[in-house]
Design a protein around this motif. Structure first.
Motif, short mmCIF file in Angstrom:
data_model
loop_
_atom_site.label_atom_id
_atom_site.label_comp_id
_atom_site.label_asym_id
_atom_site.label_seq_id
_atom_site.Cartn_x
_atom_site.Cartn_y
_atom_site.Cartn_z
N HIS A 29 -5.21 -10.05 -10.36
CA HIS A 29 -4.32 -8.95 -10.01
C HIS A 29 -3.28 -8.84 -11.12
O HIS A 29 -2.88 -9.84 -11.71
CB HIS A 29 -3.61 -9.22 -8.68
N ARG A 44 0.69 -1.18 -6.43
CA ARG A 44 0.30 -2.31 -7.27
C ARG A 44 -1.13 -2.13 -7.73
O ARG A 44 -1.96 -1.58 -7.01
CB ARG A 44 0.44 -3.62 -6.50
N ARG A 45 -1.42 -2.63 -8.90
CA ARG A 45 -2.77 -2.52 -9.44
C ARG A 45 -3.49 -3.85 -9.27
O ARG A 45 -2.87 -4.92 -9.29
CB ARG A 45 -2.73 -2.16 -10.93
N ARG A 47 -7.52 -5.96 -9.91
CA ARG A 47 -8.85 -6.00 -10.54
C ARG A 47 -9.63 -7.13 -9.88
O ARG A 47 -9.18 -8.27 -9.85
CB ARG A 47 -8.72 -6.24 -12.04
N GLU A 90 -11.41 -1.79 -10.09
CA GLU A 90 -10.03 -1.67 -10.54
C GLU A 90 -9.37 -0.48 -9.87
O GLU A 90 -10.02 0.55 -9.64
CB GLU A 90 -9.96 -1.51 -12.05
N GLY A 91 -8.08 -0.63 -9.57
CA GLY A 91 -7.34 0.46 -8.97
C GLY A 91 -6.19 -0.05 -8.13
O GLY A 91 -5.79 -1.21 -8.25
N PRO A 92 -5.64 0.82 -7.27
CA PRO A 92 -4.57 0.38 -6.36
C PRO A 92 -5.04 -0.79 -5.51
O PRO A 92 -6.18 -0.84 -5.08
CB PRO A 92 -4.29 1.63 -5.51
N ASP A 93 -4.12 -1.71 -5.26
CA ASP A 93 -4.49 -2.97 -4.63
C ASP A 93 -5.20 -2.78 -3.29
O ASP A 93 -6.24 -3.40 -3.04
CB ASP A 93 -3.23 -3.82 -4.43
#
Length: 366
Positions: A29, A44-45, A47, A90-93
Motif C-alpha cells: 500500500h 488512499r491508494r 496496490r 491498483e487504485g483506491p484502497d
C-alpha cells in the motif's frame, strides 16, 4: 496473458498465503502506515498483487482477452494488469480490496466447476460490498460450507444478497413465499433446489404448477387438447427443468410420474406427500385457489410459492390476488418463510432491472 504490467511496483511486497488454495497475495500500500489505517479512507491508494497456482484455469478466470478483468475495472474504478499467473490491482484502497475479493471469489467458482459468465462476474462485484462474500464463496469464517445448489448439469451459486437468504430458506423452511419482480431467480432457484433434492432421494416427487391465466388471450383460441393448451403457460417451468437435468432424464421422470408439471386446477383433491411442490405465478391465483393449493401440503414435503404481487393478470387486479392474501395471513407462522426480492436482485441483463424499476419504482411489496 494479453495484457501486461505497464507500471512496476517500486515497493517491497509482503508475501502471504490465504489458505483457501491456489493463490497468494504479495501486497503493498502506498500513502498509509498500515492496513487498518486506511481501510476507511477511499482516497488512499493501494496496490495488491494476486498470484494463482492453477495456471490451467487462468483462461476461464480472466476471460477471453481479459474481459472479466476489464469488467471489474469498469465497475470498481481500479486498474488490473495481468502477466502470467499474476494479477496486479491498483487504485483506491477500498476499491482494490473489493476487486481482490471478487478475483478470489471468481477463482473459487472456476475451481468448483461453476460457470463464470459476465452475469456471474457482475453479481460477485455487486456482492463484494457485502461482508458475507468471503463466507458465501469459501465457507469462511465459521467453517460453514459454501452456499450452493448442485444439480446434474450445473452448480448454482447465489448472485445477490437476497438469493443467499432465499437459498438458505429453501433448505430450512417447509413452506416459502418468494416475492419480487421478474428476473430475480425465484422460480429458477426453487426448481434447482427441487431437482437437487429429487436426485438425492430426500423427496420422491417434483410437482410444478402455475395458474393458466391469460394476459389478454383466451385458452379456447389455442389449438389442441387441454395439455397442448396449457403447456405454453408452463413453459418457463420446463425451461428451468431442462437447465438443471439432462433432457432424457426429464422425459423419463415425467413419464414415470416422478416429475409432474400441471396447472393449479389439477391439484384439487390431492395430498402432496414426499414431494417438492412449486407454485409459479402465484399472484394470479384467487384466494380460494391459494387456500386449496396450500392445504395440499403433505408429510415430508416442501412447498415454494413464487410470484410478483405487482404483476397480477386477474380481472380484479391486485385486490383479488390469492398471493397477497396468503402472505398477509401466514407471514410469521412457524415453519413458513417469506423472502422479498427487489429490483436490485434482478440477475438477468442489467437493462431488465432498469425496465422493472422504470415501471414499478420503489413500491413496497405486501
Amino acid at each position: 496473458m494479453a495484457r501486461k504490467f505497464n507500471r512496476a511496483s517500486t515497493e517491497a511486497h509482503r508475501q502471504s498465503q490465504n489458505g483457501s488454495g491456489g493463490f497468494s497475495e504479495p501486497a503493498g500500500h502506498y500513502g498509509a502506515a498500515h492496513d487498518g489505517a486506511h481501510r476507511s479512507d477511499s482516497h488512499r491508494r493501494a496496490r495488491v498483487e494476486v498470484e494463482f497456482d492453477e495456471q490451467t484455469v487462468l483462461g476461464a478466470l480472466f476471460g477471453q482477452f481479459d474481459t472479466n478483468l476489464v469488467q471489474i475495472e469498469n465497475r470498481l474504478g481500479v486498474f488490473i494488469s495481468a502477466r502470467g499467473n499474476r494479477a496486479l490491482i491498483e487504485g483506491p484502497d477500498d476499491a482494490v480490496a473489493r476487486a481482490r475479493d471478487v478475483l478470489r471469489a471468481m477463482h473459487q467458482r472456476v475451481l468448483s466447476g461453476q460457470e463464470l459468465d459476465a452475469g456471474a462476474v457482475d453479481a460477485l462485484i455487486a456482492m463484494s460490498s457485502e461482508p458475507t462474500l468471503e463466507g458465501i464463496i469459501t465457507g469462511e469464517p465459521m467453517d460453514n460450507p459454501p452456499i450452493l445448489i448442485r444439480t446434474r448439469r450445473k452448480t448454482i451459486a447465489p448472485r445477490s444478497k437476497t438469493q443467499i437468504d432465499y437459498m438458505r430458506a429453501l433448505v430450512s423452511h417447509d413452506m416459502i413465499f418468494a416475492l419480487g419482480p421478474a428476473g430475480t431467480g425465484k422460480t429458477y432457484l426453487a426448481v434447482a433446489q427441487a431437482v437437487a433434492q429429487l436426485m438425492s432421494g430426500s423427496v420422491q416427487r417434483l410437482i410444478l404448477s402455475r395458474p393458466a391465466v391469460e394476459a389478454g388471450e383466451r385458452l379456447g383460441f389455442l389449438p389442441g387438447d387441454m395439455k397442448e393448451k396449457v403447456d405454453p403457460y408452463l413453459r418457463p417451468l420446463y425451461d428451468a427443468l431442462y437447465d438443471c437435468m439432462p433432457p432424457e432424464q426429464v422425459e423419463r421422470r415425467m413419464a414415470s410420474g416422478e416429475i409432474e408439471v400441471a396447472p393449479i386446477a389439477f391439484m384439487r383433491g390431492r395430498t402432496l406427500a414426499d414431494a417438492f411442490v412449486i407454485l409459479d405465478e402465484a399472484q394470479n391465483t384467487t384466494p380460494a385457489q391459494m387456500k386449496m393449493f396450500l392445504t395440499r401440503f403433505g408429510q415430508n414435503s416442501r412447498m415454494v410459492i413464487c410470484g410478483d404481487p405487482r404483476q397480477v393478470d386477474l380481472p380484479g387486479g391486485t385486490a383479488g390476488s390469492g398471493l397477497a392474501d396468503a402472505v398477509r395471513r401466514l407471514e410469521g407462522v412457524e415453519g413458513i418463510g417469506t423472502v422479498r426480492f427487489t429490483v436490485a436482485d434482478v440477475v438477468r441483463h442489467p437493462i431488465v432491472g432498469r425496465v422493472v424499476e422504470a415501471y414499478e419504482g420503489e413500491d413496497a411489496l405486501p
